[in-house]
Design a protein around this motif. Structure first.
Motif, PDB file in Angstrom:
ATOM      1  N   GLU A   1       1.046  -1.305   0.064  1.00  0.00           N
ATOM      2  CA  GLU A   1       0.092  -0.123  -0.034  1.00  0.00           C
ATOM      3  C   GLU A   1       0.943   1.452  -0.115  1.00  0.00           C
ATOM      4  N   ALA A   2       1.755   1.111   0.732  1.00  0.00           N
ATOM      5  CA  ALA A   2       2.884   2.436   0.765  1.00  0.00           C
ATOM      6  C   ALA A   2       3.448   2.728  -0.832  1.00  0.00           C
ATOM      7  N   THR A   3       3.663   1.765  -1.409  1.00  0.00           N
ATOM      8  CA  THR A   3       4.268   1.803  -2.728  1.00  0.00           C
ATOM      9  C   THR A   3       3.206   2.572  -3.700  1.00  0.00           C
ATOM     10  N   MET A   4       1.977   2.058  -3.564  1.00  0.00           N
ATOM     11  CA  MET A   4       0.835   2.509  -4.373  1.00  0.00           C
ATOM     12  C   MET A   4       0.548   3.889  -3.929  1.00  0.00           C
ATOM     13  N   ALA A   5       0.626   4.319  -2.524  1.00  0.00           N
ATOM     14  CA  ALA A   5       0.404   5.700  -2.027  1.00  0.00           C
ATOM     15  C   ALA A   5       1.627   6.776  -2.618  1.00  0.00           C
ATOM     16  N   GLN A   6       2.799   6.213  -2.544  1.00  0.00           N
ATOM     17  CA  GLN A   6       3.748   7.012  -3.352  1.00  0.00           C
ATOM     18  C   GLN A   6       3.607   7.575  -4.772  1.00  0.00           C
ATOM     19  N   ARG A   7       2.964   6.432  -5.483  1.00  0.00           N
ATOM     20  CA  ARG A   7       3.011   6.458  -6.915  1.00  0.00           C
ATOM     21  C   ARG A   7       1.571   7.423  -7.201  1.00  0.00           C
ATOM     22  N   ILE A   8       0.809   7.444  -6.332  1.00  0.00           N
ATOM     23  CA  ILE A   8      -0.428   8.280  -6.417  1.00  0.00           C
ATOM     24  C   ILE A   8      -0.011   9.732  -6.047  1.00  0.00           C
ATOM     25  N   SER A   9       0.701   9.724  -5.154  1.00  0.00           N
ATOM     26  CA  SER A   9       1.098  11.284  -4.706  1.00  0.00           C
ATOM     27  C   SER A   9       1.976  11.756  -5.748  1.00  0.00           C
ATOM     28  N   ARG A  10       2.866  11.133  -6.352  1.00  0.00           N
ATOM     29  CA  ARG A  10       3.675  11.723  -7.213  1.00  0.00           C
ATOM     30  C   ARG A  10       2.897  12.069  -8.680  1.00  0.00           C
ATOM     31  N   ALA A  11       1.864  11.206  -8.901  1.00  0.00           N
ATOM     32  CA  ALA A  11       1.083  11.497  -9.971  1.00  0.00           C
ATOM     33  C   ALA A  11       0.233  12.835  -9.937  1.00  0.00           C
ATOM     34  N   LYS A  12      -0.057  12.870  -8.307  1.00  0.00           N
ATOM     35  CA  LYS A  12      -0.937  14.230  -8.118  1.00  0.00           C
ATOM     36  C   LYS A  12      -0.384  15.519  -8.402  1.00  0.00           C
ATOM     37  N   ARG A  13       1.090  15.420  -7.770  1.00  0.00           N
ATOM     38  CA  ARG A  13       1.866  16.304  -7.890  1.00  0.00           C
ATOM     39  C   ARG A  13       2.353  16.739  -9.528  1.00  0.00           C
ATOM     40  N   THR A  14       2.520  15.619 -10.342  1.00  0.00           N
ATOM     41  CA  THR A  14       2.590  16.149 -11.613  1.00  0.00           C
ATOM     42  C   THR A  14       1.463  16.805 -12.442  1.00  0.00           C
ATOM     43  N   VAL A  15       0.244  16.591 -11.935  1.00  0.00           N
ATOM     44  CA  VAL A  15      -0.880  17.250 -12.476  1.00  0.00           C
ATOM     45  C   VAL A  15      -1.420  18.416 -11.912  1.00  0.00           C
TER      46      VAL A  15
END
Length: 387
Positions: free
Chosen positions: A135-149
């Motif tokens: 879950e921590a890995t997916m949370a980081q992936r989603i956080s990076r995506a939100k920062r990108t957009v």
């Protein structure tokens, strides 16, 4: 607890928060918190107005986060201008959310994860379970995506082709955990089809329905793969097939052929055959020729080689295959199948074993290993009968 209803409301709730002045990342966090709260509160105390409840809960969560963050004092104006409670606006922001989540600056995996969160309403835990990652890995992936957009304007035009590619990736992931990603992709594509009138959106929905209709017959009771030719067609979902064909015919009638419509036409021809022997392989080859004109995807050429082998004989299929790069995924498995059809069992057995070592997943590896073992056994029987 109607989790499907909960997920279906997510895009509009998120869109309303953004229109009220919340940036996308903060609004998405607030909506996720509201969804988690709903999962715990609604079973015992279901709201009369589910959408209004989610909007209120998410907005209050956003305000709490805004007040608590000293670095974001500039948002105090937003806090002071809290809208008067009342009916939620009917503006549908779903399409803009799709475009935002499928932004070209995102990697495919990040775009898929963000789409499932922001549009699909899935929690980080559910997405992580579906993709078999922590879950921590997916949370980081989603956080990076939100920062990108984060700096992307919410109302800027998007690319439908990119959105469809993301939904196609979601569907192809299959299912694991407590969320069926194939079914979720169909739900999201239905939602998109209701939002935008586009023949390729309809084509993708038809393709998903036609493939999903065969799902029950794709595996044996022991979990092993069942090839298309060997599937029990009585287990196919005829209602989904009929719906997929109807959607496809309406899309094709608009004479704006696209990649997903062509793929759906091939799937429809498979679904239309009462037995494997009745499959119209000649017409399938023709559709692969159309698909080749629409895309330079080498996998299309690989699948076309199989169809040519069925329509014109295995030698013709091997000739078509010989023109392709042998490093393509499943190239060796296709070669094994065509050599078996051509009667060259030793070569086919060797290639099946080689393909098994290259298989992308355990189920496919086991299937190919069984094919090699079957041919090796058949070969030994032939040698013993004809010394």
């Amino acid at each position: 607890m109607n989790e499907a209803l909960l997920r279906s409301l997510t895009p509009s709730v998120l869109g309303i928060l953004v229109r009220r002045g919340a940036d996308f990342a903060a609004a998405e966090d607030a909506v996720q918190d509201a969804l988690v709260k709903a999962l715990s509160v609604w079973p015992a105390d279901p709201p009369r107005d589910p959408k209004g409840w989610l909007i209120t809960a998410a907005w209050h969560r956003f305000l709490d986060a805004t007040r608590a963050d000293a670095a974001r004092r500039r948002r105090e104006d937003v806090v002071d201008e809290e809208p008067v409670p009342g009916p939620a606006p009917s503006v549908d922001d779903t399409l803009q959310l799709y475009f935002l989540c499928a932004h070209p600056s995102l990697t495919p995996s990040s775009a898929v994860a963000l789409t499932l969160r922001a549009v699909g309403g899935l929690t980080t835990r559910q997405i992580a379970q579906a993709y078999l990652v922590p879950e921590a890995t997916m949370a980081q992936r989603i956080s990076r995506a939100k920062r990108t957009v984060a700096g992307v304007r919410f109302d800027q035009p998007g690319d439908v082709a990119t959105v469809l590619r993301v939904l196609y990736l979601v569907f192809n992931e299959g299912y694991s955990g407590d969320v069926d990603l194939a079914a979720e992709a169909i739900r999201l594509t239905r939602q998109l089809a209701a939002t935008i009138d586009h023949p390729e959106v309809a084509g993708l929905l038809a393709l998903m329905l036609l493939h999903h209709a065969r799902r029950a017959a794709r595996t044996a009771p022991d979990g092993s793969l069942v090839p298309l030719a060997e599937q029990d067609r009585g287990r196919w979902d005829t209602r989904s097939i009929a719906e997929g064909v109807e959607i496809l015919q309406a899309a094709l009638a608009r004479d704006r052929l696209g990649e997903f419509q062509a793929q759906a036409a091939i799937a429809a021809l498979h679904a239309d055959a009462l037995t494997a022997e009745e499959t119209d392989w000649v017409q399938i080859v023709e559709w692969y020729d159309e698909l080749t004109l629409l895309t330079d995807n080498p996998i299309v050429q690989l699948n076309r080689a199989v169809a040519v082998g069925e329509a014109d004989g295995p030698r013709a299929g091997l000739t078509a295959l010989g023109a392709l790069d042998d490093s393509l995924p499943r190239h060796t498995a296709v070669a094994a199948y065509l050599h078996e059809r051509d009667g060259d069992l030793p070569t086919a057995a060797r290639l099946y074993a080689e393909a098994a070592r290259k298989a992308p997943n355990l189920a496919e590896r086991d299937h190919l290993t069984r094919q090699a073992a079957r041919l090796n056994t058949d070969g030994r029987h032939l040698r013993s009968e004809h010394p």
